[in-house]
Design an enzyme around this catalytic site. Sequence first.
Site, short mmCIF file in Angstrom:
data_model
loop_
_atom_site.label_atom_id
_atom_site.label_comp_id
_atom_site.label_asym_id
_atom_site.label_seq_id
_atom_site.Cartn_x
_atom_site.Cartn_y
_atom_site.Cartn_z
N TYR A 62 26.95 46.33 41.01
CA TYR A 62 28.35 45.90 41.00
C TYR A 62 29.22 46.86 41.82
O TYR A 62 29.98 46.44 42.70
CB TYR A 62 28.84 45.83 39.55
CG TYR A 62 30.25 45.29 39.41
CD1 TYR A 62 30.52 43.94 39.58
CD2 TYR A 62 31.31 46.14 39.08
CE1 TYR A 62 31.81 43.45 39.44
CE2 TYR A 62 32.59 45.66 38.94
CZ TYR A 62 32.84 44.31 39.11
OH TYR A 62 34.12 43.83 38.97
N1 NAD Z 1 37.98 41.73 34.52
C1 NAD Z 1 37.97 42.96 35.00
O1 NAD Z 1 38.15 43.94 34.29
C2 NAD Z 1 37.74 43.16 36.47
C3 NAD Z 1 37.91 44.47 36.96
C4 NAD Z 1 37.73 44.69 38.32
C5 NAD Z 1 37.39 43.65 39.15
N2 NAD Z 1 37.23 42.38 38.65
C6 NAD Z 1 36.88 41.33 39.57
O2 NAD Z 1 37.78 40.26 39.43
C7 NAD Z 1 37.11 39.04 39.76
C8 NAD Z 1 37.29 38.06 38.62
O3 NAD Z 1 36.70 38.61 37.46
P1 NAD Z 1 36.97 38.03 36.00
O4 NAD Z 1 37.00 39.19 35.09
O5 NAD Z 1 38.11 37.09 36.05
O6 NAD Z 1 35.58 37.28 35.76
P2 NAD Z 1 35.23 35.86 35.10
O7 NAD Z 1 33.80 35.94 34.76
O8 NAD Z 1 36.22 35.55 34.04
O9 NAD Z 1 35.46 34.85 36.33
C9 NAD Z 1 34.61 34.86 37.45
C10 NAD Z 1 34.49 33.45 37.96
O10 NAD Z 1 33.66 33.46 39.14
C11 NAD Z 1 32.85 32.30 39.10
N3 NAD Z 1 31.66 32.50 39.93
C12 NAD Z 1 30.67 33.40 39.75
N4 NAD Z 1 29.71 33.25 40.66
C13 NAD Z 1 30.08 32.20 41.45
C14 NAD Z 1 29.49 31.54 42.56
N5 NAD Z 1 28.30 31.93 43.06
N6 NAD Z 1 30.15 30.51 43.14
C15 NAD Z 1 31.35 30.11 42.64
N7 NAD Z 1 31.95 30.68 41.57
C16 NAD Z 1 31.32 31.71 40.98
C17 NAD Z 1 32.50 32.13 37.63
O11 NAD Z 1 32.04 30.82 37.34
C18 NAD Z 1 33.82 32.49 36.96
O12 NAD Z 1 34.62 31.35 36.75
C19 NAD Z 1 35.64 39.40 40.01
O13 NAD Z 1 35.40 39.54 41.40
C20 NAD Z 1 35.50 40.74 39.32
O14 NAD Z 1 34.48 41.50 39.87
C21 NAD Z 1 37.41 42.12 37.32
#
Ligand code: NAD
Length: 248
Positions: free
Chosen positions: A155
């Site tokens: 990641y």
């Molecule tokens: N939540 C956190 O604390 C956090 C922190 C830093 C970065 N992020 C980043 O923010 C972004 C969103 O994270 P989140 O926490 O909302 O996650 P989440 O799991 O709630 O949402 C991620 C979404 O991406 C979709 N997805 C995954 N693989 C896919 C693919 N191959 N094709 C199409 N859709 C796909 C999933 O179906 C899901 O709806 C991510 O890139 C994550 O790495 C999140």
Amino acid sequence: MNTTFSGQVGIVTGAASGLGAAIAAKLAGAGVKLALLDRDAQGLAEIHGKLQSDSQSYVIDITDEKQVSECIDTVVAQYQAIDILVNCAGITGQTNIKSHEVSTDDMQRVFDVNFKGSFLLSKYVLPVMLRGHYGRILHIASISGKEGNAGMLAYSASKSAVIGMAKVQGKEYAGTGITVNALAPAVIQTAMVEALPEEQVKYMTDKIPMKRCGSLEEAADMAAFIVSPQCSFTTGFTFDLSGGRATY
Ligand SMILES: NC(=O)c1ccc[n+]([C@@H]2O[C@H](COP(=O)([O-])OP(=O)(O)OC[C@H]3O[C@@H](n4cnc5c(N)ncnc54)[C@H](O)[C@@H]3O)[C@@H](O)[C@H]2O)c1
């Protein structure tokens, strides 16, 4: 901010959940016509159903180049332009493990979604933005890409790659009206974080000087500013959203 987005068209990936859904709702509320992309058909239908705006949903896997290219063609046929791209889809892969325990398949899968997926979207959206002499691309990275979270090699490294891509693309398209930036959140309570081992979440939250998680509202507000016309003299930059963890 409502009038600034008037008439604009945006794409948000990962729109079925968490940050993507929150950013989509914020942009839709500001008048952006939206294409919502996710591989989760049911989640996407639920989020799409809640938006009171001109929007379309597309169930695609962003790691599949053919699906991405066909989807962008469809969005352009529908809306004639793309002003905004927010790459939010992402996965953590296995966590709370040391580097020698990381499976090569998992490493590949995480890079495919987090880096290759964001690359593919930008590859097919950039020509459309170049034709319009305007664009705002936001890659959602992570604090782990700047700092490196122990236990999260795949990641963290994939998010470092995303930050590198924003730096390169920011320079490549500076002067075209297109900006490319990244956003590096610390911990925001979403389905992704809920699925992580407790020990891994504690490791991440203990490092936040503000001693709290970020909210979806804070993430959506910052994302909306970054992709607004007003954010016009910043490109190739990774914005901080980490409660003080990263100060550079
Ligand atoms: N939540 C956190 O604390 C956090 C922190 C830093 C970065 N992020 C980043 O923010 C972004 C969103 O994270 P989140 O926490 O909302 O996650 P989440 O799991 O709630 O949402 C991620 C979404 O991406 C979709 N997805 C995954 N693989 C896919 C693919 N191959 N094709 C199409 N859709 C796909 C999933 O179906 C899901 O709806 C991510 O890139 C994550 O790495 C999140």
